[in-house]
Design an enzyme around this catalytic site. Structure first.
Site, mmCIF file in Angstrom:
data_model
loop_
_atom_site.group_PDB
_atom_site.id
_atom_site.type_symbol
_atom_site.label_atom_id
_atom_site.label_comp_id
_atom_site.label_asym_id
_atom_site.label_seq_id
_atom_site.Cartn_x
_atom_site.Cartn_y
_atom_site.Cartn_z
ATOM 1 N N TYR A 101 0.781 -1.291 -0.158
ATOM 2 C CA TYR A 101 -0.126 -0.067 -0.093
ATOM 3 C C TYR A 101 1.090 1.243 0.143
ATOM 4 O O TYR A 101 2.011 1.200 -0.068
ATOM 5 C CB TYR A 101 -1.099 0.032 1.208
ATOM 6 C CG TYR A 101 -0.336 0.417 2.447
ATOM 7 C CD1 TYR A 101 0.393 -0.585 3.361
ATOM 8 C CD2 TYR A 101 -0.358 1.589 3.102
ATOM 9 C CE1 TYR A 101 1.190 -0.119 4.228
ATOM 10 C CE2 TYR A 101 0.168 1.969 4.200
ATOM 11 C CZ TYR A 101 0.953 0.884 4.886
ATOM 12 O OH TYR A 101 1.644 1.520 6.096
ATOM 13 N N LYS A 150 6.496 -1.795 1.777
ATOM 14 C CA LYS A 150 5.502 -1.430 2.494
ATOM 15 C C LYS A 150 4.219 -2.287 2.479
ATOM 16 O O LYS A 150 3.411 -2.193 1.559
ATOM 17 C CB LYS A 150 4.889 0.184 1.863
ATOM 18 C CG LYS A 150 4.054 0.809 2.911
ATOM 19 C CD LYS A 150 4.113 2.534 2.196
ATOM 20 C CE LYS A 150 3.199 3.248 3.205
ATOM 21 N NZ LYS A 150 3.550 3.402 4.493
ATOM 22 N N GLU A 201 12.810 2.958 13.105
ATOM 23 C CA GLU A 201 11.816 3.822 12.474
ATOM 24 C C GLU A 201 10.739 3.981 13.676
ATOM 25 O O GLU A 201 10.699 3.144 14.643
ATOM 26 C CB GLU A 201 11.288 3.664 11.377
ATOM 27 C CG GLU A 201 10.993 2.161 11.143
ATOM 28 C CD GLU A 201 10.261 1.867 9.955
ATOM 29 O OE1 GLU A 201 10.195 2.801 8.878
ATOM 30 O OE2 GLU A 201 10.169 0.843 9.546
ATOM 31 N N LEU A 248 11.608 1.770 6.444
ATOM 32 C CA LEU A 248 10.799 2.135 5.068
ATOM 33 C C LEU A 248 11.508 3.139 4.538
ATOM 34 O O LEU A 248 12.083 4.108 5.375
ATOM 35 C CB LEU A 248 9.365 2.342 5.310
ATOM 36 C CG LEU A 248 8.767 2.672 4.182
ATOM 37 C CD1 LEU A 248 8.283 1.460 3.648
ATOM 38 C CD2 LEU A 248 7.165 3.219 4.394
HETATM 39 C C1 LIG Z 1 6.911 2.232 9.177
HETATM 40 C C2 LIG Z 1 6.825 3.434 8.549
HETATM 41 N N1 LIG Z 1 7.992 4.263 8.393
HETATM 42 C C3 LIG Z 1 7.702 5.339 7.873
HETATM 43 C C4 LIG Z 1 6.834 6.108 7.261
HETATM 44 C C5 LIG Z 1 7.088 7.434 6.497
HETATM 45 O O1 LIG Z 1 7.008 7.046 5.224
HETATM 46 P P1 LIG Z 1 6.633 8.250 4.246
HETATM 47 O O2 LIG Z 1 7.140 9.591 4.487
HETATM 48 O O3 LIG Z 1 6.707 7.607 2.909
HETATM 49 O O4 LIG Z 1 4.822 8.530 4.580
HETATM 50 C C6 LIG Z 1 5.589 5.272 7.362
HETATM 51 C C7 LIG Z 1 4.376 5.795 6.893
HETATM 52 O O5 LIG Z 1 3.365 5.475 6.834
HETATM 53 C C8 LIG Z 1 5.674 3.913 7.875
HETATM 54 O O6 LIG Z 1 4.292 3.381 7.794
#
Ligand SMILES: Cc1ncc(COP(=O)(O)O)c(C=O)c1O
Length: 283
Positions: free
Chosen positions: A33, A147, A179, A203
């Protein structure tokens, strides 16, 4: 149409959208997603999100069902139908519908789901005052750079954070931070901005990259490296970044104040820079 969904080729009011009980996304969390922020009717960093969606799908051997221009048409049509200026677009691709067996056929037709929901106004108090976070062991699998729909550890950790009166939980693996449950983490020490280097344990956040680029453009020193859990406690500033939270200062970690206990100037200035880029793209 306000909150809407696209499923199996048509747009519907969100509450009327249905998915098969035998969809592998439902049965196994077998899918990937994205969440895209729409500002003033314009999706922000759409290309980066679509690239990551394609990469996530390929990593789990789900055929990528649409071309970039097909995704773009779909998303712009959804935004138009919703009539929202400020929204979040959720994109989901699952392996498709099949009788419940763990193994899968490569011939399955992926299910494409898109939802568009209104985005509430930014929480200015949260943004200016900052939030509390806790740290928790990272019990997730070894491919967190995908993701994937499998978010149970993230869900439980977020819940634990909320029960502790905190906004987010930061995962720690073998002494190093990875994270947040739905955010990337950045710290500032002696003027240098540091964030964990990309690897399979986190991620590659779209906002993470945007903020690193903005920080570098502003002349800040940026380090992508391993960060020990103890370093966070002694940071001058700590902040979370992500598509919906943008840049969120952290003022408390596991009950200890960070820096002087107030939202830090670097987080504030990066948020202002991000908003300036957004404003420019909307013109
Ligand atoms: C586990 C995780 N890390 C980092 C992020 C931040 O990613 P982004 O800046 O692409 O939204 C998300 C976003 O939902 C996430 O689910």
């Amino acid at each position: 149409m306000p909150n809407i969904a696209y499923i199996n080729g048509e747009f519907l009011p969100l509450e009327d959208a249905k998915i098969s009980v035998e969809d592998r996304g439902v049965q196994f969390g077998d899918g990937v997603y994205e969440v895209v922020r729409v500002y003033g009717g314009q999706p922000f960093q759409l290309e980066a999100h679509l690239t990551r969606l394609a990469r996530s799908a390929t990593a789990i051997e789900v055929p990528f069902p649409l071309t970039t221009s097909e995704w773009e048409s779909l998303i712009f049509e959804g935004i138009r139908l919703s009539r929202y200026q400020e929204s979040k677009v959720y994109l989901q691709v699952t392996r498709g519908v099949a009788p419940r067996e763990h193994g899968f056929s490569l011939a399955l037709v992926p299910t494409v789901l898109v939802t568009i929901r209104e985005m509430p106004l930014p929480d200015e108090t949260r943004e200016t005052q900052g939030v509390a976070v806790i740290t928790l062991p990272d019990i997730r699998w070894g491919r967190c750079s995908i993701k994937s729909l499998n978010l149970l550890p993230n869900v439980l950790a977020k819940q634990q954070a909320m029960q502790a009166g905190a906004f987010e939980a930061i995962f720690v693996r073998e002494g190093f931070i990875t994270e947040g449950t739905s955010s990337n983490v950045m710290m500032v020490k002696d003027g240098t901005i540091a964030t964990p280097a990309l690897n399979d344990h986190l991620l590659p956040g779209v906002t993470r990259q945007t903020i690193l680029d903005l920080a570098q453009e502003a002349g800040s020193v940026v380090e992508e490296r391993d960060i020990l859990q103890e370093e966070l406690r002694n940071a001058d500033e700590l902040f979370l970044v992500g598509t919906t939270i943008e840049v969120l200062p952290v003022i408390q970690l596991d009950g200890h104040s960070i820096g002087n206990g107030c939202a830090g100037p670097i987080a504030k200035s990066l948020l202002a820079r991000l908003r300036a880029v957004v404003a420019q793209k909307m013109m």
